[in-house]
Design a protein around this motif. Structure first.
Motif, PDB file in Angstrom:
ATOM      1  N   GLY A  33     -45.846 -73.182  15.864  1.00 51.48           N
ATOM      2  CA  GLY A  33     -45.823 -72.811  14.458  1.00 51.48           C
ATOM      3  C   GLY A  33     -46.301 -73.878  13.502  1.00 51.48           C
TER       4      GLY A  33
ATOM      5  N   THR B 200     -48.694 -76.144  11.332  1.00 50.77           N
ATOM      6  CA  THR B 200     -49.996 -75.932  10.714  1.00 50.77           C
ATOM      7  C   THR B 200     -50.822 -77.216  10.753  1.00 50.77           C
ATOM      8  OG1 THR B 200     -49.268 -76.571   8.507  1.00 50.77           O
ATOM      9  CG2 THR B 200     -49.012 -74.241   9.114  1.00 50.77           C
TER      10      THR B 200
ATOM     11  N   ARG C 240     -52.860 -72.319  12.206  1.00 50.64           N
ATOM     12  CA  ARG C 240     -51.875 -72.734  13.206  1.00 50.64           C
ATOM     13  C   ARG C 240     -52.543 -72.820  14.573  1.00 50.64           C
ATOM     14  NH1 ARG C 240     -46.853 -72.132  10.709  1.00 50.64           N
ATOM     15  NH2 ARG C 240     -46.925 -70.833   8.828  1.00 50.64           N
TER      16      ARG C 240
ATOM     17  N   ASP D 185     -50.678 -74.757  20.940  1.00 52.66           N
ATOM     18  CA  ASP D 185     -49.950 -75.242  19.769  1.00 52.66           C
ATOM     19  C   ASP D 185     -50.533 -76.545  19.246  1.00 52.66           C
ATOM     20  OD1 ASP D 185     -48.019 -73.164  19.533  1.00 52.66           O
ATOM     21  OD2 ASP D 185     -46.891 -74.018  21.198  1.00 52.66           O
TER      22      ASP D 185
END
Length: 343
Positions: free
Chosen positions: A143, A145, A186, A209
């Motif tokens: 999650g 950014t 993201r 991620d």
């Protein structure tokens, strides 16, 4: 030495000769190359292929590297491709660390057009902008950014005016560039970094991620990175004809060099990639372009932009793994070109 055949590996989709017809995407057209044991699916090797194979398996620069996959190719695809050892194939996805830099630079220049780049953008791409990160955190929390990765909880990028105009090898330059361009994106899900990058490059790199750190957080397989290299040498990117522009000295002791990991003699840094060379009759001569990753993933394109190479490995506990891969790849390429195994 003339290489008279394209690799004779036979994938499931048909003969691996010159085309991609009936083989799906560019990245999976050659995906089964690495699945067959060496020597079982290969026709008679050329002298160059045999020399390269011997070098990969026995050279002093290659034997310490563990298992890896390597291939040499041109604008139509692999010329010769094979794994060394087991466990790493053309389709093995791995973290590629600083090999991400070339991809991000290619996508950024593609999105802007080289002629439209500002002086500040070029400095962030050739690492002379003065934006340096304080931490080596990869920003791998789900999650996160791009903007958060830039901040104090992760990279903590700061502007150092005394470094402005000096080469400082560091991901902070690109993190600042991404902050101003794709800061809300993201690593996975809607509006991911890879949604943007793949659209610019025509690639299918996987989401992760850590991709919010565009200078070192991407993952890829050799087959996925190959697509970028092939398009690069086929003049399909804005960066294709700009591989030597805006280059700055990047070797220890070079003019205005503050910090560099380079250990291989004189070299320069262009837009998101290293510019390699060697002395010829006492004169430094361009030999290629590369973007070695700290874990050992090493992509390369030659000076003439008609040949590429990938050496894919991931050793996250090691030292100067990118440089070790570069040395091994250089030996393999020399063997392939000369038809003589390298020690």
């Amino acid at each position: 030495m003339k290489q008279h055949t394209r690799t004779a590996f036979i994938p499931a989709c048909g003969l691996l000769a010159l085309g991609l017809i009936g083989c799906g995407t560019e990245e999976d057209a050659f995906a089964s190359v690495a699945e067959a044991p060496p020597g079982t699916s290969q026709a008679a090797l050329t002298a160059g292929e045999q020399a390269a194979l011997t070098t990969a398996n026995t050279s002093a620069s290659c034997t310490p590297l563990g298992n890896f996959y390597w291939e040499i190719g041109d604008g139509a695809g692999p010329l010769y491709a094979i794994p060394r050892g087991s466990g790493v194939t053309a389709t093995t996805v791995m973290p590629i660390a600083s090999a991400s830099k070339w991809l991000y630079a290619g996508a950024y220049v593609q999105s802007r057009g080289y002629a439209n780049l500002t002086a500040d953008e070029k400095k962030r791409l050739n690492f002379t902008s003065g934006y340096i990160d304080e931490n080596t955190t990869l920003c791998g929390d789900a999650g996160t950014t791009v903007s958060e990765c830039y901040g104090s909880a992760y990279k903590n990028v700061t502007y150092r005016p005394l470094q402005n105009g000096r080469f400082f090898y560091n991901g902070g330059h690109m993190q600042k560039l991404a902050l101003d361009d794709i800061g809300a994106r993201r690593g996975t899900g809607l509006a991911s970094v890879m949604d943007w990058l793949n659209a610019q490059l025509g690639t299918t790199l996987p989401e992760s991620d850590s991709a919010v750190a565009p200078a070192g957080g991407f993952s890829s397989s050799a087959a996925q990175y190959r697509v970028f290299l092939m398009k690069l040498i086929n003049n399909q990117y804005a960066l294709s004809s700009q591989l030597t522009v805006d280059a700055v000295p990047a070797w220890p002791g070079g003019a205005n060099v503050s910090s560099t990991p380079w250990t291989g003699g004189e070299a320069y840094y262009g837009l998101g990639h290293w510019i390699e060379g060697e002395p010829v009759n006492g004169v430094w001569t361009l030999t290629g372009h590369s973007s070695a990753g700290a874990f050992g993933f090493y992509p390369w394109v030659n000076a003439a932009r008609n040949r590429y190479m990938v050496l894919a490995r991931s050793r996250q506990l090691g030292d100067e793994e990118g440089e070790k891969s570069r040395a091994c790849a250089q030996a393999i390429r020399k063997a392939y070109d000369l038809g003589v195994a390298q020690p």
